[in-house]
Write a protein that holds these residues in place. Structure first.
Motif, short mmCIF file in Angstrom:
data_model
loop_
_atom_site.label_atom_id
_atom_site.label_comp_id
_atom_site.label_asym_id
_atom_site.label_seq_id
_atom_site.Cartn_x
_atom_site.Cartn_y
_atom_site.Cartn_z
N VAL A 243 -3.41 -3.19 -12.65
CA VAL A 243 -4.43 -2.35 -12.00
C VAL A 243 -3.89 -1.93 -10.64
N SER A 244 -4.47 -0.85 -10.11
CA SER A 244 -4.13 -0.42 -8.76
C SER A 244 -5.02 -1.19 -7.80
N ALA A 245 -4.45 -2.19 -7.12
CA ALA A 245 -5.26 -3.05 -6.26
C ALA A 245 -5.81 -2.30 -5.05
N CYS A 246 -5.16 -1.18 -4.68
CA CYS A 246 -5.64 -0.40 -3.53
C CYS A 246 -7.01 0.19 -3.78
N SER A 247 -7.34 0.40 -5.06
CA SER A 247 -8.56 1.12 -5.39
C SER A 247 -9.51 0.27 -6.24
N PHE A 248 -9.27 -1.02 -6.25
CA PHE A 248 -10.13 -1.92 -7.03
C PHE A 248 -10.92 -2.76 -6.03
N LEU A 249 -12.22 -2.78 -6.16
CA LEU A 249 -13.03 -3.55 -5.22
C LEU A 249 -12.81 -5.05 -5.45
N ALA A 250 -12.55 -5.76 -4.37
CA ALA A 250 -12.34 -7.21 -4.49
C ALA A 250 -13.56 -7.90 -5.10
N VAL A 251 -14.77 -7.47 -4.71
CA VAL A 251 -15.98 -8.11 -5.26
C VAL A 251 -16.02 -7.98 -6.78
N LEU B 43 0.85 -1.18 0.00
CA LEU B 43 0.00 0.00 0.00
C LEU B 43 0.89 1.23 0.00
N GLY B 44 0.70 2.09 -1.01
CA GLY B 44 1.50 3.31 -1.06
C GLY B 44 0.59 4.50 -0.89
N CYS B 45 0.28 5.15 -2.02
CA CYS B 45 -0.48 6.40 -1.96
C CYS B 45 -1.96 6.17 -1.68
N ASP B 46 -2.46 4.99 -1.99
CA ASP B 46 -3.88 4.65 -1.82
C ASP B 46 -4.78 5.45 -2.75
N ASN C 261 4.61 4.38 -12.33
CA ASN C 261 5.14 3.71 -11.13
C ASN C 261 6.24 4.58 -10.54
N PHE C 262 6.18 4.79 -9.25
CA PHE C 262 7.16 5.67 -8.60
C PHE C 262 8.17 4.87 -7.79
N ALA D 91 2.68 1.09 -6.22
CA ALA D 91 3.24 0.07 -5.31
C ALA D 91 2.29 -1.13 -5.16
N CYS D 92 1.00 -0.91 -5.37
CA CYS D 92 0.01 -1.97 -5.16
C CYS D 92 -0.34 -2.71 -6.45
N THR D 93 0.41 -2.46 -7.52
CA THR D 93 0.07 -3.03 -8.83
C THR D 93 -0.07 -4.55 -8.79
N LEU D 94 -1.18 -5.05 -9.33
CA LEU D 94 -1.37 -6.49 -9.56
C LEU D 94 -1.82 -6.64 -11.00
N LEU D 95 -1.65 -7.83 -11.56
CA LEU D 95 -2.14 -8.05 -12.92
C LEU D 95 -3.49 -8.76 -12.84
N LEU D 96 -4.52 -8.07 -13.31
CA LEU D 96 -5.87 -8.63 -13.31
C LEU D 96 -6.18 -9.01 -14.75
N ASP D 97 -6.35 -10.29 -14.98
CA ASP D 97 -6.50 -10.80 -16.35
C ASP D 97 -5.37 -10.25 -17.23
N GLY D 98 -4.18 -10.23 -16.67
CA GLY D 98 -2.99 -9.83 -17.42
C GLY D 98 -2.71 -8.34 -17.47
N LYS D 99 -3.64 -7.53 -16.99
CA LYS D 99 -3.46 -6.08 -17.12
C LYS D 99 -3.18 -5.43 -15.76
#
Lengths: 304, 153
Positions: B58-66, B39-42, B133-134, B48-56
């Motif tokens: 995304v900022s996982a800090c601001s993406f709803l898990a549901v 978790l970085g800037c939120d 990305n910083f 810092a929170c980057t994950l690949l969602l279906d290969g792309k």
């Protein structure tokens, strides 16, 4: 972030009915690029989020012979950036999208959400305004289509009703001999929101010399993306001359109402508007003079 | 009310129970124990929170898990094959492309997405793609060098 109900309608009608049920306390959700920030900051606390992402009819980018270019509200920034159709026919949109935020935001943020948020620090809105785009809106009382200008009301305020959903953006094919340019200026990092963003579109008359339709759209320098109509009127019917360009750029800088903030003072922003309008106008006019077909050439939206 | 979601995480099917307001980052770190993403800037700026969602990316800090229900997720933990590090991980070490390491998983995943899309990008394309990305230690030159090394340019 507050607790909320999470709903997943399958159709626009279902989504509108859900929004209606919550009487203004629910929000449509698509990418969440904007909503997640304002909800985390506690600026809005909806009781429910209506996730419209699974609604098929809101997806896709296509050309419709009767309407023009139709961009579904759910099209992401990245989809617009990489669309073959848009790259060939309206490349200015691809050029603009390459500079919007960062790759992660472009992957999730949608065109519809971008416009419907009423965010004043915009890129895309100015280009759509310059292209005379319209937006289609659906609600419990039916569908309507309005010029994009009428969507923007004030800071983070749009003319969308609480039970309505923006369904698509419609861009009419530009007339022949049209040139367009968008220039964004960032006063800090390039991934920051713009300090000023200016789009100019010039469609020449049949003589290929005098300006027919002129659009000068300004972003980040008023509570909402706006057209500098006084400046536009100065050009209509005239060939572009250095004096006229100077006058129109000064008029545009006068017409806007920037505020002093961390991205620059009011005076600084008016100065930037003047410079960018001048530069964008020269490029748009040059492109219009050389345009042989409907195809609009894309521009490298450089910094000032 | 909690909702059960299914994710395919680094090739394995996982089920987690989340409240609608749970971010994808919280779900992955707190429930799946995958703490490589930070978790970085939120607010979708730092990466810092980057994950690949279906290969792309995304900022996982601001993406709803549901909202990730049914998706395929790649985290930094999924890149190595057993003891063999991913070429990007090797290159980051070889080039000294990290100091504190807080931003590294985000950088490597973003670089992976770029190379999956475009195996031989130009330096300009690398800079554009990674521009969001910083790295506050300031390893940018080394990071670009590492990505170029893997791309063979």
């Amino acid at each position: 972030m507050n607790d909320f109900e999470y709903l997943e309608p399958a159709t626009v009608a279902e989504a509108c009915a859900m929004l209606k049920r919550y009487g203004g306390e629910a929000r449509p959700y698509a990418g969440g690029a904007y909503l997640s920030i304002v909800m985390k900051q506690g600026l809005i606390r909806p009781k429910a989020l209506v996730n419209i992402k699974k609604i098929q009819e809101l997806k896709g980018i296509r050309f419709d012979p009767s309407e023009g270019f139709v961009i579904g509200a759910l099209a992401t920034h990245r989809e617009l950036e990489t669309s073959q159709l848009i790259r060939e026919k309206l490349p200015i949109l691809c050029a603009v999208e390459r500079e919007v935020a960062n790759i992660r935001v472009r992957n999730v943020g949608t065109v519809g959400g971008n416009l419907a948020s009423g965010e004043p620090l915009t890129d895309l809105a100015q280009v759509f305004l310059a292209l005379d785009a319209r937006v289609a809106i659906s609600g419990p009382s039916g569908d309507r289509t309005i010029p994009l200008e009428e969507l923007f009301v004030d800071l983070y305020q749009t003319s969308l009703g609480e039970e309505e959903i923006l369904t698509r953006v419609i861009v009419p094919p530009p007339p022949p001999a049209t040139g367009i340019e968008y220039i964004r200026f960032s006063s800090s990092s390039v991934v920051d929101k713009p300090c000023v963003g200016v789009a100019v579109r010039i469609s020449l008359n049949a003589d290929r010399k005098t300006c027919g339709t002129v659009r000068i759209a300004l972003g980040c320098v008023a509570p909402r993306p706006m057209r500098a109509q006084g400046a536009e009127a100065l050009l209509t019917g005239h060939p572009l001359s250095p004096q006229l360009v100077e006058q129109a750029a000064a008029a545009a800088a006068e017409e806007c109402s920037p505020i002093s903030d961390l991205r620059g003072s009011e005076r600084f922003k008016r100065g930037i508007v003047r410079v960018l309008v001048r530069r964008a106008m020269a490029v748009a006019y040059d492109r219009a003079s050389h345009a042989s077909t409907l195809r609009l050439r894309s521009g490298q939206a450089g910094s000032a | 009310m909690k909702k059960q979601i299914r994710l395919r995480v680094n090739g394995m099917d996982r089920t987690v129970e989340v409240a609608p307001r749970t971010s994808l980052l919280e779900a992955v770190r707190d429930q799946l124990g995958l703490t490589g993403a930070k978790l970085g800037c939120d607010m979708q700026v730092c990466g810092a929170c980057t994950l690949l969602l279906d290969g792309k990316p995304v900022s996982a800090c601001s993406f709803l898990a549901v909202d990730a229900d049914g998706s395929e997720l790649t985290t930094i933990e999924g890149l190595a094959a057993g003891d063999r590090l991913h070429p990007l991980q090797e290159a980051f070490m070889d080039c000294g492309a990290l100091q504190c390491g807080y931003c590294t998983s985000g950088f490597i995943l973003t670089a992976k997405a770029l190379l999956d899309e475009q195996p031989r990008p130009s330096e300009e394309q690398i800079k554009d793609y990674l521009g969001g990305n910083f790295c506050r230690c300031g390893c940018y030159q080394e990071i670009i060098q590492a990505v170029k090394k893997v791309a063979g340019i």
